[in-house]
Design a protein around this motif. Sequence first.
Motif, PDB file in Angstrom:
ATOM      1  N   TRP A   1       0.831  -1.211   0.000  1.00 49.88           N
ATOM      2  CA  TRP A   1       0.000   0.000   0.000  1.00 49.88           C
ATOM      3  C   TRP A   1       0.866   1.262   0.000  1.00 49.88           C
ATOM      4  CZ3 TRP A   1      -4.449   1.273  -1.628  1.00 49.88           C
ATOM      5  CH2 TRP A   1      -5.039   2.483  -1.241  1.00 49.88           C
ATOM      6  N   ALA A   2       1.902   1.252   0.831  1.00 51.17           N
ATOM      7  CA  ALA A   2       2.816   2.399   0.864  1.00 51.17           C
ATOM      8  C   ALA A   2       3.483   2.587  -0.496  1.00 51.17           C
ATOM      9  CB  ALA A   2       3.871   2.198   1.949  1.00 51.17           C
ATOM     10  N   THR A   3       3.843   1.475  -1.110  1.00 49.22           N
ATOM     11  CA  THR A   3       4.550   1.523  -2.392  1.00 49.22           C
ATOM     12  C   THR A   3       3.656   2.011  -3.521  1.00 49.22           C
ATOM     13  OG1 THR A   3       5.875  -0.337  -1.656  1.00 49.22           O
ATOM     14  CG2 THR A   3       5.878   0.118  -4.020  1.00 49.22           C
ATOM     15  N   LYS A   4       2.395   1.577  -3.463  1.00 51.17           N
ATOM     16  CA  LYS A   4       1.472   1.916  -4.550  1.00 51.17           C
ATOM     17  C   LYS A   4       0.894   3.319  -4.414  1.00 51.17           C
ATOM     18  CE  LYS A   4      -0.991  -2.067  -6.507  1.00 51.17           C
ATOM     19  NZ  LYS A   4      -2.202  -2.895  -6.321  1.00 51.17           N
ATOM     20  N   THR A   5       0.791   3.800  -3.181  1.00 46.13           N
ATOM     21  CA  THR A   5       0.041   5.044  -2.985  1.00 46.13           C
ATOM     22  C   THR A   5       0.906   6.181  -2.451  1.00 46.13           C
ATOM     23  OG1 THR A   5      -0.612   4.375  -0.768  1.00 46.13           O
ATOM     24  CG2 THR A   5      -2.109   3.803  -2.558  1.00 46.13           C
ATOM     25  N   HIS A   6       1.458   5.989  -1.264  1.00 45.70           N
ATOM     26  CA  HIS A   6       2.196   7.097  -0.647  1.00 45.70           C
ATOM     27  C   HIS A   6       3.457   7.435  -1.438  1.00 45.70           C
ATOM     28  CE1 HIS A   6      -0.308   7.292   2.968  1.00 45.70           C
ATOM     29  NE2 HIS A   6      -0.379   5.968   2.878  1.00 45.70           N
ATOM     30  N   LEU A   7       4.246   6.409  -1.739  1.00 42.42           N
ATOM     31  CA  LEU A   7       5.553   6.660  -2.352  1.00 42.42           C
ATOM     32  C   LEU A   7       5.468   7.407  -3.688  1.00 42.42           C
ATOM     33  CD1 LEU A   7       8.626   6.250  -2.082  1.00 42.42           C
ATOM     34  CD2 LEU A   7       8.341   4.120  -3.400  1.00 42.42           C
ATOM     35  N   PRO A   8       4.677   6.934  -4.652  1.00 35.72           N
ATOM     36  CA  PRO A   8       4.704   7.627  -5.950  1.00 35.72           C
ATOM     37  C   PRO A   8       4.218   9.073  -5.865  1.00 35.72           C
ATOM     38  CG  PRO A   8       3.040   5.876  -5.927  1.00 35.72           C
ATOM     39  CD  PRO A   8       3.849   5.718  -4.693  1.00 35.72           C
ATOM     40  N   TYR A   9       3.245   9.322  -5.007  1.00 30.93           N
ATOM     41  CA  TYR A   9       2.790  10.709  -4.863  1.00 30.93           C
ATOM     42  C   TYR A   9       3.893  11.574  -4.254  1.00 30.93           C
ATOM     43  CZ  TYR A   9       0.813  14.916  -3.028  1.00 30.93           C
ATOM     44  OH  TYR A   9       0.623  16.237  -2.730  1.00 30.93           O
ATOM     45  N   ILE A  10       4.490  11.079  -3.174  1.00 34.60           N
ATOM     46  CA  ILE A  10       5.538  11.842  -2.478  1.00 34.60           C
ATOM     47  C   ILE A  10       6.705  12.134  -3.431  1.00 34.60           C
ATOM     48  CG2 ILE A  10       7.313  11.664  -0.647  1.00 34.60           C
ATOM     49  CD1 ILE A  10       4.523  12.224   0.441  1.00 34.60           C
ATOM     50  N   LEU A  11       7.059  11.133  -4.224  1.00 37.04           N
ATOM     51  CA  LEU A  11       8.173  11.326  -5.162  1.00 37.04           C
ATOM     52  C   LEU A  11       7.802  12.324  -6.258  1.00 37.04           C
ATOM     53  CD1 LEU A  11       9.546   7.673  -5.579  1.00 37.04           C
ATOM     54  CD2 LEU A  11      10.433   9.517  -4.119  1.00 37.04           C
TER      55      LEU A  11
ATOM     56  N   ASN B   1      -6.963   8.754  -4.292  1.00 34.52           N
ATOM     57  CA  ASN B   1      -7.590   9.498  -3.189  1.00 34.52           C
ATOM     58  C   ASN B   1      -6.610   9.786  -2.054  1.00 34.52           C
ATOM     59  OD1 ASN B   1     -10.011   9.787  -4.469  1.00 34.52           O
ATOM     60  ND2 ASN B   1     -10.988   8.020  -3.485  1.00 34.52           N
ATOM     61  N   THR B   2      -5.614   8.915  -1.902  1.00 35.61           N
ATOM     62  CA  THR B   2      -4.585   9.182  -0.897  1.00 35.61           C
ATOM     63  C   THR B   2      -3.777  10.416  -1.299  1.00 35.61           C
ATOM     64  OG1 THR B   2      -4.495   6.841  -0.324  1.00 35.61           O
ATOM     65  CG2 THR B   2      -2.594   8.178   0.302  1.00 35.61           C
ATOM     66  N   ALA B   3      -3.440  10.506  -2.571  1.00 35.13           N
ATOM     67  CA  ALA B   3      -2.734  11.699  -3.068  1.00 35.13           C
ATOM     68  C   ALA B   3      -3.557  12.955  -2.799  1.00 35.13           C
ATOM     69  CB  ALA B   3      -2.463  11.546  -4.566  1.00 35.13           C
ATOM     70  N   ARG B   4      -4.866  12.828  -2.977  1.00 31.82           N
ATOM     71  CA  ARG B   4      -5.748  13.988  -2.760  1.00 31.82           C
ATOM     72  C   ARG B   4      -5.756  14.429  -1.296  1.00 31.82           C
ATOM     73  NH1 ARG B   4      -9.774  11.078  -6.895  1.00 31.82           N
ATOM     74  NH2 ARG B   4      -9.437  12.444  -8.685  1.00 31.82           N
ATOM     75  N   GLN B   5      -5.546  13.474  -0.387  1.00 27.95           N
ATOM     76  CA  GLN B   5      -5.490  13.860   1.025  1.00 27.95           C
ATOM     77  C   GLN B   5      -4.290  14.755   1.292  1.00 27.95           C
ATOM     78  OE1 GLN B   5      -5.983   9.921   3.257  1.00 27.95           O
ATOM     79  NE2 GLN B   5      -7.421  11.351   4.172  1.00 27.95           N
ATOM     80  N   TYR B   6      -3.153  14.401   0.683  1.00 28.58           N
ATOM     81  CA  TYR B   6      -1.956  15.237   0.865  1.00 28.58           C
ATOM     82  C   TYR B   6      -2.204  16.650   0.329  1.00 28.58           C
ATOM     83  CZ  TYR B   6       1.024  11.215   2.103  1.00 28.58           C
ATOM     84  OH  TYR B   6       1.598  10.141   2.730  1.00 28.58           O
ATOM     85  N   GLU B   7      -2.851  16.720  -0.831  1.00 29.73           N
ATOM     86  CA  GLU B   7      -3.136  18.043  -1.409  1.00 29.73           C
ATOM     87  C   GLU B   7      -4.063  18.850  -0.501  1.00 29.73           C
ATOM     88  OE1 GLU B   7      -1.909  19.552  -4.193  1.00 29.73           O
ATOM     89  OE2 GLU B   7      -0.574  17.823  -4.442  1.00 29.73           O
ATOM     90  N   ALA B   8      -5.088  18.182   0.023  1.00 31.60           N
ATOM     91  CA  ALA B   8      -6.023  18.875   0.915  1.00 31.60           C
ATOM     92  C   ALA B   8      -5.295  19.369   2.159  1.00 31.60           C
ATOM     93  CB  ALA B   8      -7.169  17.937   1.305  1.00 31.60           C
TER      94      ALA B   8
END
Lengths: 380, 380
Positions: B26-36, B342-349
């Motif tokens: 989950w971290a690899t698929k969602t958090h990591l690519p957005y953060i990078l 949607n996880t990426a959208r949380q960071y933006e919000a």
Amino acid sequence: MSSPIRVGLMGLNRNTSTSNQVPGLWATKTHLPYILASPKFKLIAVCNSTIESSQTAIKNHNLGPEVAAYGSPEDLAKDPNVDMVIISVMVGKHYMLAKPALLAGKDIFVEWPLGASTAEAEEMAGLAKEHGCKTIVGLQARASPLIIKIKDLISSGKIGKVLSSTVISSFGGLPPGGMWPTGAEYYLDINSGGTPLSIFFGHFLDSFVHVLGDFKVLKSSMRTDYPLVDIVDMSGNVLQKDYRKTTPDGIQILGTLESGASASIAYYTATNPSIDGTGVRWMITGTKGQIEVTTPESQWQMGPPGTVLKARLGRGAEIETIDFEDLVEVKEVNERVFPAVNTARQYEAFVEGRTRDFPDFEAAVKTHKLLDRVKEEAGW
Amino acid sequence: MSSPIRVGLMGLNRNTSTSNQVPGLWATKTHLPYILASPKFKLIAVCNSTIESSQTAIKNHNLGPEVAAYGSPEDLAKDPNVDMVIISVMVGKHYMLAKPALLAGKDIFVEWPLGASTAEAEEMAGLAKEHGCKTIVGLQARASPLIIKIKDLISSGKIGKVLSSTVISSFGGLPPGGMWPTGAEYYLDINSGGTPLSIFFGHFLDSFVHVLGDFKVLKSSMRTDYPLVDIVDMSGNVLQKDYRKTTPDGIQILGTLESGASASIAYYTATNPSIDGTGVRWMITGTKGQIEVTTPESQWQMGPPGTVLKARLGRGAEIETIDFEDLVEVKEVNERVFPAVNTARQYEAFVEGRTRDFPDFEAAVKTHKLLDRVKEEAGW
């Protein structure tokens, strides 16, 4: 049973107008044409509130001079030629009209709800038992090919053991508030016995437990969303503003059935046609398959055209649309159409002794009690 | 806030396999690519259970030598360059991994459920408040264009006052029983905190109350339909037969919201795809109009493709299919897809300070408590 069964009908309207607001329309649209068409029944008496009203009805419906006209339920009950009394009037009068017939040992068909209260229904059931009356209650969905097919599908084992069932339904097909026809105020009064709870929801709930069995645990909630309505005449003129409505616009129940399956039913009111184009959406889920019934927004018990039955009969099986109108039925049923046909089917089930397919007074008392439980659990 | 926000990530998998059964996916698929991808965030540390594991992950994901490798949450928390800690591991470890970061005053993103219990979640919320940490919890549906659109539609007044809401959903998209992957046994244990109740149902329930407000009266029922499952390895070999599952396969709630509206939600499990082709079916009915959301059988919170939003916006208005993907969003969100977007959208919000669109720890505690109430009311 005498053949044909000689019936006395209560609740026929005087004239033959088909406006929806004429009292007696239900008897005219459903009971009368079947009785007249069927060789198994013979109409021999009409009993309205006065002899004159009965005579007018007999004349306007061309029933012929040999049909007797009565003005009181006692007089009808005294007629030794009457085998069965049919009561199709507003629920508040069921008990007083049925009692003389029951005391006289007549067989009897009473529309649903059986009583204006469970106490009335229980007393009627007691009298019927005591006096050996055969009974039918107008929960006509039980006689419908749809319900018969669903019961057959489940008992075939093809969906496995039933684990859950969910229902969402709109209270559509009835005015959502704002206006209500004069003469039908009872539907707005929670104490009348003839309400959205007992009639609109009650018909479905009866089918639900008929198919899936009784509730072991039941929790519920009810709500009135539109507490004030205007009473209008047939031309839409407001006769009384802000009439206090005490009946629910939303009913929700959940719980566990005696079988162990989970159950959830939610009825809601919208001021527009429902957004999913559906009245009742009923899903039954088993260990192997699933059944879904969808109806248009209409009266469940009348088997509205457009009702669709789908099933997945076995794990991995394709979803099928099931033809539930494939029952072989007699001519006098085939000639009836919505909304009258399921009532005709009840008479056929009665004559054929298919007791599973129509409820007697005892069965109706059970549904009365279940509805009381819904009300009590909701804190009403 | 520093710009970019410098983050330390917990829960990255060591290798880059995309098998569904690899912890850390989950971290690899969602958090990591957005953060990078995002210029607003910068990955500066990885913290797995050992330094060696962190180093391997950094190498396999090509994160570069400037990313620090830690082997304990305390060491990560001590890094003064880390502004925010992200925790994407199984829920049982959230509390112990979050606590050092909170004590060090770091901002923090913890996946949902926040705690393995409400007590853990409350303690974390208390620490965050005490130490001035800004918080995000991974209830990502709140940041989705779907939920933002539904909230906007309701607050526009176009459907009038909300009177009722009904939901039927299958627990589809997850194995219905019979087999379960080793390593994910927590999902079968009602006491683990990471269950069908808290995760699959909890994500939806959070959206429901986020849109419609809290429950005043709540009644519920839960049932385990499949109490025994076989634990299997990644090749399907049975490692343990008849593992005792204590989590529910059916969850039903009903009640009244603080707003006065009626609410009914029923989740059921089928062993086949659902017969209506639908995962969640959510209707919201107002005095003037109605909203319906349907999704395929999938994870609600991830915004599965195929989700349809329909509305009737006003009495007598036509039913419209509403385009809810019309939000203007930044490139690094547009590049993400289901299930990560949607996880990426949380960071933006979070960065934009749109606090309505992501839950902080306090909000997550409320949802924890609501789920406790569902459990208690069901007698579990």
